[in-house]
Design a protein around this motif. Structure first.
Motif, PDB file in Angstrom:
ATOM      1  N   TRP A 111       0.805  -1.230   0.000  1.00  0.00           N
ATOM      2  CA  TRP A 111       0.000   0.000   0.000  1.00  0.00           C
ATOM      3  C   TRP A 111       0.832   1.271   0.000  1.00  0.00           C
ATOM      4  O   TRP A 111       0.279   2.366   0.078  1.00  0.00           O
ATOM      5  CB  TRP A 111      -0.933   0.004   1.214  1.00  0.00           C
ATOM      6  CG  TRP A 111      -1.773  -1.213   1.278  1.00  0.00           C
ATOM      7  CD1 TRP A 111      -1.597  -2.293   2.092  1.00  0.00           C
ATOM      8  CD2 TRP A 111      -2.920  -1.516   0.469  1.00  0.00           C
ATOM      9  NE1 TRP A 111      -2.558  -3.242   1.844  1.00  0.00           N
ATOM     10  CE2 TRP A 111      -3.382  -2.783   0.862  1.00  0.00           C
ATOM     11  CE3 TRP A 111      -3.605  -0.830  -0.537  1.00  0.00           C
ATOM     12  CZ2 TRP A 111      -4.493  -3.393   0.270  1.00  0.00           C
ATOM     13  CZ3 TRP A 111      -4.700  -1.426  -1.123  1.00  0.00           C
ATOM     14  CH2 TRP A 111      -5.138  -2.694  -0.716  1.00  0.00           C
ATOM     15  N   HIS A 122       2.439  -8.296  -1.364  1.00  0.00           N
ATOM     16  CA  HIS A 122       1.971  -8.402   0.013  1.00  0.00           C
ATOM     17  C   HIS A 122       3.067  -8.949   0.921  1.00  0.00           C
ATOM     18  O   HIS A 122       3.071 -10.120   1.297  1.00  0.00           O
ATOM     19  CB  HIS A 122       0.704  -9.259   0.080  1.00  0.00           C
ATOM     20  CG  HIS A 122      -0.451  -8.584  -0.568  1.00  0.00           C
ATOM     21  ND1 HIS A 122      -1.123  -7.534   0.011  1.00  0.00           N
ATOM     22  CD2 HIS A 122      -1.028  -8.756  -1.780  1.00  0.00           C
ATOM     23  CE1 HIS A 122      -2.081  -7.115  -0.799  1.00  0.00           C
ATOM     24  NE2 HIS A 122      -2.038  -7.845  -1.897  1.00  0.00           N
ATOM     25  N   LYS A 158      -3.470   2.236   5.693  1.00  0.00           N
ATOM     26  CA  LYS A 158      -3.644   0.921   5.054  1.00  0.00           C
ATOM     27  C   LYS A 158      -2.393   0.061   5.233  1.00  0.00           C
ATOM     28  O   LYS A 158      -2.471  -1.121   5.531  1.00  0.00           O
ATOM     29  CB  LYS A 158      -3.906   1.102   3.554  1.00  0.00           C
ATOM     30  CG  LYS A 158      -5.372   1.181   3.178  1.00  0.00           C
ATOM     31  CD  LYS A 158      -5.496   1.197   1.661  1.00  0.00           C
ATOM     32  CE  LYS A 158      -6.943   1.207   1.216  1.00  0.00           C
ATOM     33  NZ  LYS A 158      -7.072   1.451  -0.227  1.00  0.00           N
ATOM     34  N   ALA A 162      -1.909  -3.696   7.166  1.00  0.00           N
ATOM     35  CA  ALA A 162      -1.883  -4.726   6.131  1.00  0.00           C
ATOM     36  C   ALA A 162      -2.260  -6.059   6.765  1.00  0.00           C
ATOM     37  O   ALA A 162      -1.980  -6.300   7.941  1.00  0.00           O
ATOM     38  CB  ALA A 162      -0.498  -4.785   5.506  1.00  0.00           C
ATOM     39  N   LYS A 163      -2.882  -6.905   5.973  1.00  0.00           N
ATOM     40  CA  LYS A 163      -3.352  -8.195   6.504  1.00  0.00           C
ATOM     41  C   LYS A 163      -2.581  -9.355   5.879  1.00  0.00           C
ATOM     42  O   LYS A 163      -1.890  -9.196   4.882  1.00  0.00           O
ATOM     43  CB  LYS A 163      -4.840  -8.358   6.198  1.00  0.00           C
ATOM     44  CG  LYS A 163      -5.710  -7.235   6.727  1.00  0.00           C
ATOM     45  CD  LYS A 163      -5.962  -7.411   8.205  1.00  0.00           C
ATOM     46  CE  LYS A 163      -7.148  -6.618   8.703  1.00  0.00           C
ATOM     47  NZ  LYS A 163      -6.925  -5.176   8.751  1.00  0.00           N
TER      48      LYS A 163
ATOM     49  N   TYR B  87      -9.049  -8.418   4.527  1.00  0.00           N
ATOM     50  CA  TYR B  87      -9.008  -6.973   4.299  1.00  0.00           C
ATOM     51  C   TYR B  87     -10.384  -6.339   4.376  1.00  0.00           C
ATOM     52  O   TYR B  87     -10.555  -5.263   4.920  1.00  0.00           O
ATOM     53  CB  TYR B  87      -8.376  -6.669   2.933  1.00  0.00           C
ATOM     54  CG  TYR B  87      -6.890  -6.432   3.003  1.00  0.00           C
ATOM     55  CD1 TYR B  87      -6.379  -5.308   3.643  1.00  0.00           C
ATOM     56  CD2 TYR B  87      -5.994  -7.317   2.439  1.00  0.00           C
ATOM     57  CE1 TYR B  87      -5.022  -5.078   3.706  1.00  0.00           C
ATOM     58  CE2 TYR B  87      -4.626  -7.103   2.499  1.00  0.00           C
ATOM     59  CZ  TYR B  87      -4.148  -5.976   3.133  1.00  0.00           C
ATOM     60  OH  TYR B  87      -2.799  -5.755   3.208  1.00  0.00           O
ATOM     61  N   LEU B 118     -11.370  -0.386  -0.596  1.00  0.00           N
ATOM     62  CA  LEU B 118     -10.163  -1.185  -0.360  1.00  0.00           C
ATOM     63  C   LEU B 118      -9.220  -1.109  -1.561  1.00  0.00           C
ATOM     64  O   LEU B 118      -8.015  -0.909  -1.416  1.00  0.00           O
ATOM     65  CB  LEU B 118     -10.558  -2.637  -0.077  1.00  0.00           C
ATOM     66  CG  LEU B 118      -9.410  -3.632   0.002  1.00  0.00           C
ATOM     67  CD1 LEU B 118      -8.510  -3.312   1.183  1.00  0.00           C
ATOM     68  CD2 LEU B 118      -9.939  -5.042   0.111  1.00  0.00           C
TER      69      LEU B 118
END
Lengths: 337, 146
Positions: A111, A122, A158, A162-163, B87, B118
């Motif tokens: 992001w 990611h 964001k 982050a996930k 997310y 998103l």
């Protein structure tokens, strides 16, 4: 509320952040020294943790560890926080900045708009220093970039939340109190012993030199087990983890060699100079592996023979590292005060 | 690595330079700028090609009415249903259902908004897909790597 933060570009994010923060607080410190004191060098092949849907191969110790160990060994008191609520996370960051404190943050790479698009994926264990806010933009010292950068509050939010694997959960860290005296030499010895232990003694097949050998065994089987296309994806991924976004080359081995060279002078320990050269040789060997692997990727020839040869290169790295860390441990143990 | 051997082979870095650790002539370590390395460029390009290939498959499936536009935007953002669920905060089984065109067509604005926000796009954009994958990779030239 801008802090006059001296930005320096380095090869790797976390050791760079640690070195830049130490420097700001009055301890001149190279990236290599921060990396070495923090026991940064490592290897692990963890097939059940996925980065970008592919197995995690790491050449460094887990995220946060370099900062934690370096500051602990130097006696710095640090603050560390994680958050559930992004709004609270942002308020706390603003509060720290307003109090004049540069703040380290763990973020995802995907992001961050200032990253070249091709590098956004990611990967959630990136580190940077936030040192100010102007309007709706944060001022950021990201050690892998040449110059300080700016990032909109929305994007940083964001990135901090982050996930997926290694999710940062808004993690912030900062210096609370510097000690009156440092024993850098002793900290360096502790860091070296730590790295030797991690590479040789952890009784798990996934880590250290065992991990390299495990990767070699698995990699040799990829063409048969995964099919040609997936085998090449897996291989390309190992090269990316080894060389991409700041390892300083050779999966941190060259950075560690720079540390050993600095430690030789710091500890007045001549054998470390020779060990530094050997570490350079290991790093160069890893780069040979990257060249050979990229050739296989480019030629799209996922024959079992090509993969067996690559596995052989990895075993060679493992053998060299086993000898290197055994001798390294001996070299610092004999001199411990 | 010797300082003189630090590679300068630019690839997808969009002009950014990174630093490498290298040994100079008298054997001491220094930080040397590098504009890229072929081995790395190959690995990175290889990874992007896989994403582009998958995007092309998604587009074909969307045109054939087998998948919803959400599947394209999900893959473009390098996600799978599990990561997208994390997310968006929408359970994974629902995300998977939203990949079906018939279910996606009936989604209410609130759900569409959460996906669109998103991905950083508008709802109109979310419901549309381009004819060919629209990745913003300035230096990416597929012919070069083939």
């Amino acid at each position: 509320m801008n802090i006059d933060f001296p930005h320096r570009q380095f090869a790797h994010c976390e050791s760079g952040v640690t070195a830049n923060l130490l420097n700001y607080y009055g301890l001149p410190c190279s990236e290599a020294l921060a990396f070495g004191i923090g026991g940064g060098l490592f290897f692990a092949y963890v097939p059940f943790v996925k980065i970008n849907f592919l197995p995690l191969t790491t050449f460094r110790i887990g995220p946060g560890s370099i900062f934690k160990k370096t500051t602990k060994r130097l006696g710095v008191k640090v603050g560390r926080q994680q958050f559930k609520d992004p709004r609270a996370a942002e308020q706390e960051l603003d509060r720290l900045l307003a109090s004049g404190c540069p703040v380290g943050a763990q973020t995802g790479v995907f992001w961050l708009p200032y990253f070249p698009p091709a590098y956004r994926f990611h990967f959630n264990a990136h580190n940077l220093v936030v040192y100010g806010k102007e309007g709706d933009e944060y001022l950021i010292s990201d050690p892998i970039f040449e110059e300080p950068v700016r990032c909109a509050a929305r994007d940083l939010r964001k990135a901090r939340f982050a996930k997926g694997a290694l999710a940062p959960k808004g993690k912030l860290y900062y210096f609370e109190k510097m000690p009156e005296r440092f024993d850098v030499a002793q900290a360096a010895v502790a860091g070296i012993k730590d790295a030797c232990w991690a590479m040789l003694k952890i009784p798990l097949p996934l880590v250290g030199v065992h991990g390299i050998r495990l990767l070699a065994r698995q990699l040799a089987k990829w063409p048969v087990k995964l099919g040609e296309k997936d085998a090449l994806q897996h291989l390309g991924h190992v090269v990316r983890m080894q060389e991409e976004i700041g390892t300083g080359g050779g999966g941190f081995r060259l950075l560690y060699a720079a540390f050993l060279q600095e430690a030789a002078e710091l500890l007045q320990n001549r054998p470390l100079l020779e060990l530094s050269e050997r570490c350079t040789a290991v790093g160069d060997r890893w780069r040979e592996f990257a060249v050979a692997a990229s050739r296989v990727c480019k030629g799209r020839q996922a024959g079992p023979d090509a993969f067996r040869e690559l596995a052989e290169l990895l075993r060679h790295c493992a053998g060299q590292e086993e000898a290197l860390f055994t001798d390294l441990h001996r070299a610092v143990s004999a001199r411990t005060r | 690595m010797k300082k003189a051997d630090v590679p300068q082979q630019s690839g997808l870095m969009a002009g950014c330079r990174e630093v490498n650790y290298a040994v100079d002539d008298d054997g001491s370590y220094t930080l040397a700028p590098s504009s890229g390395w072929e081995a790395k460029n190959v690995a990175l390009r290889h990874a992007w090609e896989a994403i582009i290939e998958q995007l092309e498959q998604e587009l074909a499936a969307i045109r054939a009415g087998r998948k919803s536009p959400l599947s394209y935007h999900m893959v473009k953002n390098q996600m799978d249903p599990a990561l997208l669920a994390k997310y968006s905060g929408i359970p994974r089984w629902r995300v998977k259902r939203h990949l079906k065109p018939a279910v996606f067509a009936k989604l209410d604005r609130a759900v569409l908004t959460s996906y669109a926000e998103l991905f950083g796009i508008s709802i109109e954009h979310l419901c549309r897909v381009p004819d060919v994958p629209d990745l913003a990779l300035a230096d990416f030239d597929r012919s070069e790597s083939r």
